[in-house]
Design a protein around this motif. Structure first.
Motif, PDB file in Angstrom:
ATOM      1  N   SER A 174      36.154 -20.357   2.460  1.00 20.42           N
ATOM      2  CA  SER A 174      34.797 -20.863   2.570  1.00 20.42           C
ATOM      3  C   SER A 174      34.753 -22.033   3.540  1.00 20.42           C
ATOM      4  O   SER A 174      35.727 -22.762   3.691  1.00 20.42           O
ATOM      5  N   HIS A 175      33.619 -22.184   4.194  1.00 15.78           N
ATOM      6  CA  HIS A 175      33.381 -23.344   5.058  1.00 15.78           C
ATOM      7  C   HIS A 175      32.373 -24.290   4.421  1.00 15.78           C
ATOM      8  O   HIS A 175      31.974 -25.274   5.024  1.00 15.78           O
ATOM      9  N   ASN A 176      31.959 -23.973   3.198  1.00 11.80           N
ATOM     10  CA  ASN A 176      31.005 -24.810   2.468  1.00 11.80           C
ATOM     11  C   ASN A 176      31.760 -25.706   1.496  1.00 11.80           C
ATOM     12  O   ASN A 176      32.889 -25.430   1.131  1.00 11.80           O
ATOM     13  N   ASN A 177      31.092 -26.754   1.052  1.00 12.58           N
ATOM     14  CA  ASN A 177      31.742 -27.636   0.078  1.00 12.58           C
ATOM     15  C   ASN A 177      31.514 -27.194  -1.363  1.00 12.58           C
ATOM     16  O   ASN A 177      32.076 -27.765  -2.280  1.00 12.58           O
ATOM     17  N   ALA A 178      30.714 -26.162  -1.586  1.00 12.06           N
ATOM     18  CA  ALA A 178      30.494 -25.633  -2.930  1.00 12.06           C
ATOM     19  C   ALA A 178      30.367 -24.117  -2.850  1.00 12.06           C
ATOM     20  O   ALA A 178      29.773 -23.590  -1.911  1.00 12.06           O
ATOM     21  N   MET A 179      30.960 -23.454  -3.817  1.00 10.30           N
ATOM     22  CA  MET A 179      30.841 -21.995  -3.858  1.00 10.30           C
ATOM     23  C   MET A 179      30.972 -21.512  -5.293  1.00 10.30           C
ATOM     24  O   MET A 179      31.628 -22.140  -6.124  1.00 10.30           O
ATOM     25  N   ASP A 180      30.307 -20.386  -5.572  1.00 12.85           N
ATOM     26  CA  ASP A 180      30.368 -19.758  -6.892  1.00 12.85           C
ATOM     27  C   ASP A 180      31.324 -18.580  -6.838  1.00 12.85           C
ATOM     28  O   ASP A 180      31.316 -17.808  -5.874  1.00 12.85           O
ATOM     29  N   LEU A 181      32.145 -18.440  -7.867  1.00 12.76           N
ATOM     30  CA  LEU A 181      33.014 -17.274  -8.012  1.00 12.76           C
ATOM     31  C   LEU A 181      32.698 -16.593  -9.328  1.00 12.76           C
ATOM     32  O   LEU A 181      32.520 -17.253 -10.348  1.00 12.76           O
ATOM     33  N   ASP A 182      32.640 -15.264  -9.288  1.00  9.94           N
ATOM     34  CA  ASP A 182      32.418 -14.484 -10.505  1.00  9.94           C
ATOM     35  C   ASP A 182      33.717 -13.774 -10.847  1.00  9.94           C
ATOM     36  O   ASP A 182      34.130 -12.844 -10.165  1.00  9.94           O
ATOM     37  N   LEU A 183      34.361 -14.230 -11.899  1.00  8.27           N
ATOM     38  CA  LEU A 183      35.637 -13.676 -12.335  1.00  8.27           C
ATOM     39  C   LEU A 183      35.487 -12.881 -13.618  1.00  8.27           C
ATOM     40  O   LEU A 183      36.468 -12.623 -14.309  1.00  8.27           O
ATOM     41  N   SER A 184      34.264 -12.465 -13.938  1.00  6.84           N
ATOM     42  CA  SER A 184      34.011 -11.790 -15.213  1.00  6.84           C
ATOM     43  C   SER A 184      34.700 -10.431 -15.296  1.00  6.84           C
ATOM     44  O   SER A 184      34.907  -9.922 -16.394  1.00  6.84           O
ATOM     45  N   SER A 185      35.093  -9.842 -14.173  1.00  2.00           N
ATOM     46  CA  SER A 185      35.791  -8.558 -14.200  1.00  2.00           C
ATOM     47  C   SER A 185      37.295  -8.715 -14.456  1.00  2.00           C
ATOM     48  O   SER A 185      37.990  -7.736 -14.670  1.00  2.00           O
ATOM     49  N   PHE A 186      37.793  -9.960 -14.455  1.00  2.00           N
ATOM     50  CA  PHE A 186      39.218 -10.220 -14.690  1.00  2.00           C
ATOM     51  C   PHE A 186      39.516 -10.153 -16.183  1.00  2.00           C
ATOM     52  O   PHE A 186      38.678 -10.509 -17.008  1.00  2.00           O
ATOM     53  N   PRO A 187      40.724  -9.741 -16.549  1.00  2.00           N
ATOM     54  CA  PRO A 187      41.109  -9.801 -17.968  1.00  2.00           C
ATOM     55  C   PRO A 187      41.137 -11.244 -18.467  1.00  2.00           C
ATOM     56  O   PRO A 187      41.450 -12.165 -17.707  1.00  2.00           O
ATOM     57  N   LYS A 188      40.802 -11.433 -19.719  1.00  2.00           N
ATOM     58  CA  LYS A 188      40.835 -12.772 -20.309  1.00  2.00           C
ATOM     59  C   LYS A 188      42.257 -13.299 -20.300  1.00  2.00           C
ATOM     60  O   LYS A 188      43.213 -12.545 -20.450  1.00  2.00           O
ATOM     61  N   GLY A 189      42.372 -14.607 -20.112  1.00  2.00           N
ATOM     62  CA  GLY A 189      43.702 -15.203 -20.117  1.00  2.00           C
ATOM     63  C   GLY A 189      43.766 -16.460 -19.295  1.00  2.00           C
ATOM     64  O   GLY A 189      42.748 -17.051 -18.922  1.00  2.00           O
ATOM     65  N   LEU A 190      44.979 -16.858 -18.979  1.00  2.00           N
ATOM     66  CA  LEU A 190      45.245 -18.086 -18.234  1.00  2.00           C
ATOM     67  C   LEU A 190      45.607 -17.731 -16.795  1.00  2.00           C
ATOM     68  O   LEU A 190      46.425 -16.843 -16.558  1.00  2.00           O
ATOM     69  N   TYR A 191      44.995 -18.433 -15.845  1.00  2.00           N
ATOM     70  CA  TYR A 191      45.235 -18.223 -14.421  1.00  2.00           C
ATOM     71  C   TYR A 191      45.498 -19.574 -13.764  1.00  2.00           C
ATOM     72  O   TYR A 191      45.235 -20.623 -14.345  1.00  2.00           O
ATOM     73  N   LEU A 192      45.978 -19.539 -12.547  1.00  5.25           N
ATOM     74  CA  LEU A 192      46.146 -20.739 -11.734  1.00  5.25           C
ATOM     75  C   LEU A 192      45.247 -20.606 -10.516  1.00  5.25           C
ATOM     76  O   LEU A 192      45.319 -19.613  -9.788  1.00  5.25           O
ATOM     77  N   LEU A 193      44.407 -21.598 -10.312  1.00  7.78           N
ATOM     78  CA  LEU A 193      43.514 -21.633  -9.158  1.00  7.78           C
ATOM     79  C   LEU A 193      44.069 -22.650  -8.177  1.00  7.78           C
ATOM     80  O   LEU A 193      44.220 -23.828  -8.503  1.00  7.78           O
ATOM     81  N   SER A 194      44.398 -22.187  -6.987  1.00  2.00           N
ATOM     82  CA  SER A 194      44.991 -23.046  -5.968  1.00  2.00           C
ATOM     83  C   SER A 194      44.079 -23.076  -4.752  1.00  2.00           C
ATOM     84  O   SER A 194      43.616 -22.023  -4.291  1.00  2.00           O
ATOM     85  N   VAL A 195      43.802 -24.273  -4.247  1.00  2.00           N
ATOM     86  CA  VAL A 195      43.008 -24.406  -3.027  1.00  2.00           C
ATOM     87  C   VAL A 195      43.765 -25.261  -2.021  1.00  2.00           C
ATOM     88  O   VAL A 195      44.521 -26.153  -2.379  1.00  2.00           O
ATOM     89  N   THR A 196      43.548 -24.949  -0.756  1.00  2.00           N
ATOM     90  CA  THR A 196      44.104 -25.735   0.335  1.00  2.00           C
ATOM     91  C   THR A 196      42.935 -26.240   1.158  1.00  2.00           C
ATOM     92  O   THR A 196      42.082 -25.459   1.588  1.00  2.00           O
ATOM     93  N   TYR A 197      42.897 -27.545   1.335  1.00  2.00           N
ATOM     94  CA  TYR A 197      41.795 -28.203   2.024  1.00  2.00           C
ATOM     95  C   TYR A 197      42.380 -29.317   2.879  1.00  2.00           C
ATOM     96  O   TYR A 197      43.111 -30.170   2.375  1.00  2.00           O
ATOM     97  N   ALA A 198      42.104 -29.298   4.162  1.00  2.00           N
ATOM     98  CA  ALA A 198      42.552 -30.349   5.091  1.00  2.00           C
ATOM     99  C   ALA A 198      44.063 -30.560   5.014  1.00  2.00           C
ATOM    100  O   ALA A 198      44.543 -31.679   5.021  1.00  2.00           O
ATOM    101  N   GLY A 199      44.810 -29.460   4.862  1.00  3.85           N
ATOM    102  CA  GLY A 199      46.257 -29.556   4.822  1.00  3.85           C
ATOM    103  C   GLY A 199      46.841 -29.980   3.489  1.00  3.85           C
ATOM    104  O   GLY A 199      48.047 -30.148   3.362  1.00  3.85           O
ATOM    105  N   VAL A 200      45.999 -30.154   2.470  1.00  7.15           N
ATOM    106  CA  VAL A 200      46.455 -30.571   1.144  1.00  7.15           C
ATOM    107  C   VAL A 200      46.179 -29.432   0.166  1.00  7.15           C
ATOM    108  O   VAL A 200      45.089 -28.876   0.156  1.00  7.15           O
ATOM    109  N   LYS A 243      46.099 -28.044  -3.875  1.00  8.47           N
ATOM    110  CA  LYS A 243      45.962 -28.481  -5.250  1.00  8.47           C
ATOM    111  C   LYS A 243      45.826 -27.252  -6.134  1.00  8.47           C
ATOM    112  O   LYS A 243      45.112 -26.317  -5.791  1.00  8.47           O
ATOM    113  N   THR A 244      46.511 -27.276  -7.269  1.00  4.65           N
ATOM    114  CA  THR A 244      46.478 -26.154  -8.198  1.00  4.65           C
ATOM    115  C   THR A 244      46.103 -26.671  -9.581  1.00  4.65           C
ATOM    116  O   THR A 244      46.610 -27.695 -10.017  1.00  4.65           O
ATOM    117  N   GLN A 245      45.192 -25.948 -10.242  1.00  4.18           N
ATOM    118  CA  GLN A 245      44.806 -26.284 -11.602  1.00  4.18           C
ATOM    119  C   GLN A 245      44.764 -25.011 -12.421  1.00  4.18           C
ATOM    120  O   GLN A 245      44.505 -23.934 -11.901  1.00  4.18           O
TER     121      GLN A 245
END
Length: 102
Positions: free
Chosen positions: A67-93, A95-97
């Protein structure tokens, strides 16, 4: 000669001139809600493109986005329930949560 104290301060709203973004913005949680029923809002500082990946706990990349925007919506409702890791790279940095999908 004697040195009594040496102090180093980092002000919380300081802008990193080398990277051009506010460090504090990227240290905060960057998506909500968590846990989620499938829809999340990702918020990041404006200015640079964002690349993101979602991984399951086996380490498999199950979703990628950019994305080139500072905000975006993701719809993950088709994914199986559970624990995931979301990782983003921004300006060379990167971060994973963790992301809990109910």
């Amino acid at each position: 000669m004697e040195i009594d104290y040496v102090r180093v301060y980092q002000y919380p709203n300081a802008v990193d001139d080398a990277k051009g973004y506010n460090n504090q913005d990227f240290e905060q949680p960057f998506f909500s809600p968590n846990p989620t029923n499938g829809k999340i809002l990702i918020k990041l500082p404006a200015g640079n493109p964002v690349r993101g990946d979602i991984y399951n706990l086996m380490g498999a990349n199950v979703y990628q986005f950019q994305s080139h925007n500072n905000a975006m919506d993701l719809d993950l409702s088709s994914f199986p329930k559970g624990l995931y890791l979301l990782s983003v790279t921004y300006a060379g940095v990167s971060k994973t949560q963790k992301l809990v999908l109910n």
